[in-house]
Design an enzyme around this catalytic site. Structure first.
Site, PDB file in Angstrom:
ATOM      1  N   GLU A 259       4.703   9.535   2.648  1.00 26.94           N
ATOM      2  CA  GLU A 259       3.570   8.658   2.353  1.00 26.94           C
ATOM      3  C   GLU A 259       3.419   7.518   3.351  1.00 26.94           C
ATOM      4  O   GLU A 259       2.319   7.081   3.625  1.00 26.94           O
ATOM      5  CB  GLU A 259       3.708   8.082   0.945  1.00 26.94           C
TER       6      GLU A 259
ATOM      7  N   GLU B 147       2.397   1.633  -3.357  1.00 21.73           N
ATOM      8  CA  GLU B 147       1.448   2.193  -4.321  1.00 21.73           C
ATOM      9  C   GLU B 147       1.419   3.720  -4.203  1.00 21.73           C
ATOM     10  O   GLU B 147       1.390   4.429  -5.203  1.00 21.73           O
ATOM     11  CB  GLU B 147       0.044   1.617  -4.062  1.00 21.73           C
ATOM     12  N   HIS B 148       1.449   4.205  -2.967  1.00 20.32           N
ATOM     13  CA  HIS B 148       1.472   5.667  -2.783  1.00 20.32           C
ATOM     14  C   HIS B 148       2.793   6.259  -3.267  1.00 20.32           C
ATOM     15  O   HIS B 148       2.816   7.305  -3.897  1.00 20.32           O
ATOM     16  CB  HIS B 148       1.319   6.015  -1.302  1.00 20.32           C
TER      17      HIS B 148
ATOM     18  N   GLU C 295      -4.280   7.132   7.045  1.00 21.97           N
ATOM     19  CA  GLU C 295      -5.367   6.540   6.260  1.00 21.97           C
ATOM     20  C   GLU C 295      -5.838   5.245   6.921  1.00 21.97           C
ATOM     21  O   GLU C 295      -7.038   5.012   7.067  1.00 21.97           O
ATOM     22  CB  GLU C 295      -4.876   6.265   4.833  1.00 21.97           C
TER      23      GLU C 295
ATOM     24  N   HIS D 281       0.842  -1.206   0.000  1.00 23.93           N
ATOM     25  CA  HIS D 281       0.000   0.000   0.000  1.00 23.93           C
ATOM     26  C   HIS D 281       0.882   1.264   0.000  1.00 23.93           C
ATOM     27  O   HIS D 281       0.667   2.183  -0.775  1.00 23.93           O
ATOM     28  CB  HIS D 281      -0.902  -0.047   1.235  1.00 23.93           C
TER      29      HIS D 281
END
Ligand code: ZN
Length: 1281
Positions: free
Chosen positions: A454, A381-382, A479, A378
């Site tokens: 991130e 991906e960022h 997040e 994840h």
């Protein structure tokens, strides 16, 4: 369990960004054989002279390239041509002309450039004459940026930067010189007095009659540069500003015509040879240009691409750009032909779906199989979206949103894959986006700063205050805290971890906030090296663009630089357990549900391997039969007795993981019922094995599959990409996954041969399956505090271990990061479309209007719907009595679910499933597009069916109108509690929408109505109702409301159908209308009541979330108002500022502004750690606009962004909806588009002042935890929950 992150679409992808710090081009140290370097080596072999000319004089690679490519360049006669012999032995002429579009005062003057012989033959020697003048001394570093535009139809489209060519930004052109000091300049440089590297002296540079040989350069030039009409604008900087302009004109089409007149070859043979070589994308451009003019919003006209046609071009075994065709398969049920290819050098897998659909799709995916919960896939991906080799700017996806007309862009992390899909109807856009996507995933910068921003980092709470405590920060860290604040997401995660524990599904791919801080930057880079490798990649393309271009681009720019590796990412099948297992987890209390009914329980069964595609289809059908709709056994056994508020998340069949899973369970369960539910599940299975399923239920599930195949979503290709990913990612055959009809036939055959087929499957996969996992979840006192203290303990440990040097570094990094976020980025590296690429004209949607059934207006639209008919109707609530009006949304929620006439709710549902895709009802509010004093309120009915079933479907609607059963109190109780739960659950996902609706409520009458019907007021009303003992009076009121509303008095109807079914459909609708009561009225519009006056109001709604949703709203203007375009563009322009302040600096998941077509201008933030601070950011955004903080480029980008929404593809079933639901005619639509296109920067400043800064009223809403400041603020109302 479809657990994905980063796909909460509207927020993350509406949120737009901009310009930050001029990052540098990475040098090529670690890509020895990179394409760029190879390219330069090729070039310097060929024409050192021209290279020197560029490096030293014009300093513009691009210009050099064109000079070189065009080869014959004559300053005195502007037209000349190039000839070479193609592979078929045909002579190819390409003519060019040029003109110098720079001014006399430009520092570089190109006086003469002549090449003989004319025409030049490739592979022969040329004689070159050059005369240029440079009026200043140049030394490194020379910053240069080049813009190359290509003519497309009537538009100029910017060419992306590809391998250092195209519209690129160069940190230092001197670095591009292939000759490094102290090596002497090779011949012929000294002979002609030309420098071969920086510095370059001021003065005249002349070459007379230099003889050079031309290499086979064209092979190394990207296809898009070979032909066409280009405009090159270059800017070089070295303290002083130097510009040079060169203009080339004449298109390849033009040269083709000349060639034809020479009698050497015909246009069509030339075109064929151009295209078959895959070097020239001209065909794509031309058709693209044509379809652009013809098709905003067209995606319905889908033709068939036959297997024969595809096979003729791509026979199995054919080699194209390093790929080999493995399989070609036609799928008639989906009107497509699928091609599977393999990349020879790396083993990369490629699937192309050829289909006559202009909305093309690209997707690159990787199998990402983490073995811990640090969230590495994840965070990766960022991070890959933080800049790459060719596009060194942060968030290129966000930025491309404003430079593109994409119909979809996103990136998603699943449990075992990460995919990067986009779609667009525009061919140049496709290439632009593909280059950004490919570079992001294969050549990301992955800098430490990006990782810290991130992922996670330690930083002072206030970066300006060294005495403030050191805390955890990071986008993904925050997040995921937000994600797991939702107990249902937590439950889904734990369920998957529990039933498939042994490998990658046993961990949290998105990241557990308590584990994320264990991840290091090194681990992240390592993960990228193995997982984002071509040998571990799947490439997917879809649509009508030529496959050869895609393959060539991917191979030449990326895959050719890799060797095959074994990424070791296989996911083994979960070993089957011998005994069932169970577990219990704790969660936080849900403030919206009653305290003693907050348990969840679910039972999961491990089923078959995902690659067994027939068995998975059987299980998917079984999953539907077991849980979906009121006739499903688990619905009857669990939901109807009111044992819970709804199924637990993940209920039903799930085919996303290596071993597929079926889950059934409940949420909102009372403490004493938990055990009982386990027994009921077992008993229900026994009963099914005993009795089986009614034949008509099986038939209705199959009917739904058929409807699903015929119904065209507006983004069909994207849906395919998403649906095929899980199977393909796990080495299943994606083409086999597409062939549905043959499996349905096999299923029917099994059923015919063995009537107990399904019962036996239930026995095998459920009853006798020892791999069964039972999970319970209950809220725990102090759960959130406990989580908080675990985080604090970890923080304390990390902070205590810090050395003074590390502390100093944290202080420094905090500053560096804050500074970096302030920097302006150079975005000229990114490719872009121009506003001129947006077609100014729209294609009207052909509709006919008539009155049927004694005066009801009916709009009919004939379009290629695949033999389906779409029905919708608006029923005005204008004449509904005031006290019943708040019940309108509840009526919508229950109307088609109560039963009608002699059918109980189960029978009605069964009947609806057999003849339609479901009967939908929802509240409707709409501003009038022209008149600010008018609006429409009501409900919307919608459904679709096979043409042959229209009569049956309308019969059902007629029954619902006339005979809905408002007498089943028990059923009503069940529905009320289900709806209340659904709405409560939506708050965590859609908190920003609730906040926006609430903020707008005081600013206009219609917004207050919308809030009442669909905002927090409705949420509270439903919660109160679900806690009411006796709902008899409510049900009575609903009956009364239905009596006032369900007739043809305030009704309007629309149908979309195939042309050959038009007449039959209209007469069916006529019959339906005749069966209803009431006298139709001419207009369903309402006038804003005088009693309402807009006012300023600020509301704080307290919910125990760890995060906030903030919003501010201002009244806007009607859709057709002259300022409507400017407000829309303004909202988009502000994204740049808001995104930086709210997401990048503030750490929120997202934030932005939105101008409703016709209604409200609103700001919002999503999952925001800040509260009032964000409200201040909204004000600052207005000031930023007023002070002219944006550029003309920003305005152009904002327009492109607005047009992505305005011209989004519309599926056949939705054609004409804009006119029907929002009263926007094609003329109003065309005017509105023009308003947006014509917005000038000063308009934005004007409307920002008029409507936002000096607006008469404003509304604000904050949803989030207790806030003492606001409680003490007299301007704020605080509401609990
Ligand atoms: Zn994310």
């Amino acid at each position: 369990m479809k657990i994905q992150f980063g796909e909460k679409g509207e927020v993350s992808w509406d949120v737009l960004v901009e310009t930050l710090g001029a990052e540098e081009l990475k040098d090529d140290r670690h890509h020895i054989s990179s394409c760029k370097e190879r390219f330069w080596r090729q070039c310097c072999m060929g024409s050192r002279l021209t290279l020197a000319f560029v490096v030293s004089v014009v300093t513009l690679t691009q210009v050099w390239l064109l000079l070189y490519l065009l080869s014959t360049w004559d300053a005195t006669s502007p037209s000349t041509h190039l000839v070479y012999i193609d592979d078929l032995g045909n002579e190819r002429h390409i003519h060019f002309s040029w003109s110098n579009c720079g001014s006399e005062s430009d520092p570089v003057q190109l006086k003469q450039l002549q090449v003989t012989p004319d025409p030049v033959l490739i592979d022969s020697n040329i004689t070159l004459t050059l005369n240029a003048y440079l009026d200043r001394f140049l030394d490194a570093p020379i910053l240069a940026s080049v813009k190359v535009e290509r003519k497309m139809g009537w538009f100029w489209v910017e060419i992306p930067c590809v391998d250092g060519l195209g519209s690129c930004h160069y940190k230092d052109v001197c670095q591009l010189s292939p000759f490094v000091a102290p090596e002497p300049c090779p011949d012929p440089f000294p002979r002609f007095g030309l420098p071969c590297r920086c510095p370059v002296k001021k003065g005249q540079y002349k070459v007379r009659g230099g003889v050079f040989s031309i290499p086979e350069l064209i092979k190394y030039i990207p296809a898009w540069l070979v032909s066409g009409d280009y405009y090159v604008h270059a800017t070089a900087q070295k303290k002083a500003h130097i510009t040079a302009h060169v203009r080339h004109s004449n298109t390849v089409l033009c040269s083709v015509m000349r060639a034809a007149t020479c009698g050497k070859m015909t246009i069509s043979t030339l075109l064929r040879s151009l295209v078959s070589k895959g070097r020239v994308v001209a065909r794509g451009y031309w058709r693209g240009a044509a379809s652009l003019v013809a098709t905003p919003g067209r995606s319905g006209a889908v033709g068939v691409v036959t297997k024969e046609a595809v096979l003729a071009e791509f026979p199995v075994g054919r080699e194209i750009s390093g790929f080999v065709v493995k399989e070609v398969q036609e799928v008639p049920e989906l009107h497509l032909t699928a091609l599977r290819l393999e990349h020879q050098g790396t083993g990369a897998d490629y699937l192309h779906i050829a289909r006559a659909d202009p909305n093309n799709v690209f997707c690159v995916g990787f199998r990402t199989t983490p073995m811990d919960s640090t969230g590495v896939p994840h965070i990766l991906e960022h991070t890959v979206l933080c800049g790459s080799e060719k596009f060194p700017c942060r968030d290129p996806f966000f930025k491309m949103l404003n430079r593109s007309l994409s119909t979809f862009m996103n990136a998603m992390t699943g449990s075992d894959f990460t995919i990067y899909p986009f779609s667009t109807q525009h061919p140049v856009d496709f290439r632009n986006l593909m280059s950004v996507y490919m570079d992001a995933v294969f050549k990301p910068n992955l800098s430490e700063m990006d990782f810290l921003q991130e992922g996670w980092r330690l930083e002072h709470q206030d970066v300006e205050d060294q005495s403030s405590p050191i805390v955890f920060k990071g986008v993904v860290f925050n997040e995921m805290k937000g994600v797991f604040a939702d107990s249902q997401r937590l439950f889904m995660q734990k369920l998957q971890n529990g039933v498939l524990p042994s490998h990658t599904y046993g961990v949290v791919s998105g990241g557990d906030p308590l584990v994320i801080p264990k991840l290091t930057w090194e681990q992240l880079k390592q993960f990228h090296a193995y997982h984002y490798h071509p040998s571990n990649a799947h490439f997917f393309t879809y649509g009508d663009q030529p496959l050869v271009n895609h393959l060539q681009f991917i191979h030449e720019n990326y895959l050719s630089h890799y060797n095959k590796i074994d990424p070791k990412t296989e996911v083994p099948e979960e070993p089957r357990w011998k005994e069932p297992r169970s577990a219990h987890v704790a969660c936080g209390f849900d403030p919206l549900a009653s305290v003693d009914a907050q348990n969840s329980i679910a039972v999961s069964y491990k089923l078959v391997d995902i690659t067994d595609t027939f068995e998975t289809l059987v299980l998917a059908i079984l999953g539907d039969l077991l849980t979906s709709g009121p006739n499903a056994p688990f619905y009857k056994a669990l939901l109807e007795p009111g044992l819970g508020s709804g199924f637990s998340p993940s209920s039903g069949y799930d085919g996303h993981t290596r071993s597929t899973v079926f889950t059934v369970g409940l949420q909102g369960v009372k403490n004493q019922d938990v055990e009982k539910i386990k027994t009921i599940i077992e008993e229900t299975l026994d009963k099914i094995i005993e009795e089986g399923f009614p034949a008509e239920r099986v038939e209705s599930v199959l009917h739904n599959i058929e409807l699903g195949l015929k119904h065209q979503a507006s983004n069909f290709g994207l849906t395919l990409a998403m649906n095929l990913t899980p199977l393909w990612n796990l080495d299943g055959d994606p083409i086999d996954g597409l062939l549905i009809n043959s499996k349905i036939d096999k299923f029917r055959k099994c059923l015919a041969e063995n009537p107990k087929f399904l019962q036996e499957k239930v026995k095998e996969h459920f009853k006798e399956n020892p791999h069964k996992y039972t999970l319970t979840m209950a809220p725990q006192e102090g759960y959130d505090d406990n989580l908080q203290s675990l985080e604090e303990a970890q923080l304390k440990e990390k902070v205590a271990a810090l050395t003074p040097e590390e502390r100093a570094r944290i202080w420094e990094l905090g500053h560096t990061l804050a500074k970096k976020q302030e920097e302006e980025e150079d975005l000229s590296v990114l490719p872009t479309l121009q506003v001129s690429d947006i077609p100014r004209n729209v294609v009207p949607v052909p509709v006919t209007m008539q009155t049927l059934g004694d005066g009801v207006q009916v709009q009919a639209c004939d379009c290629p719907t695949n033999d389906l008919t779409y029905f919708s109707a608006v029923l005005s609530t204008r004449d509904v009595s005031e006290e019943l009006r708040p019940l309108v949304p509840l009526l919508c929620g229950v109307l088609t679910r109560m039963g009608a006439g002699d059918m109980d709710f189960r029978q009605l549902d069964q009947a609806a499933e057999l003849v339609s895709g479901g009967l939908g009802v929802s509240p409707h509010t709409c501003f009038h597009p022209v008149n600010a004093m008018q609006y429409e309120e009501g409900i919307v009915l919608s459904s679709h069916c096979l043409n042959t079933n229209l009569q049956k479907m309308m019969d059902l609607w007629e029954r619902i109108f006339n005979e809905t059963r408002f007498d089943d109190l028990q059923r009503f109780n069940t529905l009320v509690s289900m709806i209340a739960t659904e709405q409560a659950n939506s708050l965590v996902y859609s908190g920003h929408q609730y906040a926006m609706t609430a903020a707008a409520a005081s600013t206009s009458y219609l917004s207050s109505l919308a809030e009442n019907w669909g905002g927090l007021s409705q949420l509270r009303r439903m919660k109160a109702l679900s806690e009411t003992q006796d709902l008899t009076p409510t049900l009575e009121s609903l009956r009364e409301l239905a009596g006032q509303l369900l007739n043809r008095q305030g009704m309007r109807v629309a149908i979309n159908t195939t042309p050959n079914h038009h007449a039959t459909a209209l007469s069916t609708i006529e019959g339906f209308l005749k069966g209803l009561d009431g006298t139709p009225v001419i207009s369903t519009l309402c006038t804003i009541p005088q009693t309402f006056s807009p006012h300023t109001c600020k509301t704080h709604c307290v919910f125990p979330f760890p995060i906030n949703f903030a919003s501010k709203a201002f009244p806007g203007v009607p859709y057709a108002h002259p300022d409507a375009g400017a407000l829309r563009v303004l909202a988009r322009v502000m994204f740049r500022f808001l995104h930086r302040e709210i997401r990048e600096k503030g750490g929120a998941y997202g934030g932005g502004a939105k101008a409703d077509a016709g209604g409200t201008f609103g700001f919002f933030s999503y999952r925001d750690p800040h509260s009032t601070q964000t409200l201040a950011v909204f004000d600052a955004a207005v000031e930023w606009v007023l002070s002219g903080g944006f550029s003309e480029r920003d305005v152009a980008e904002a327009k492109l962004g607005v047009f992505q929404a305005v011209d989004a593809p519309i599926s056949p079933g939705s054609q004409g909806r804009r006119r029907f639901l929002a009263h926007i005619t094609d003329e109003l639509f065309a005017d509105h588009r023009r308003l947006v296109l014509d917005v000038a920067p000063q308009d934005l400043v004007r409307v920002a002042r008029m409507y936002l800064k000096d607006g008469p009223v404003e509304g604000a809403c904050l949803i989030g935890p207790q806030n003492v400041d606001l409680e003490n603020d007299p301007f704020w109302n605080t509401i609990q929950g």
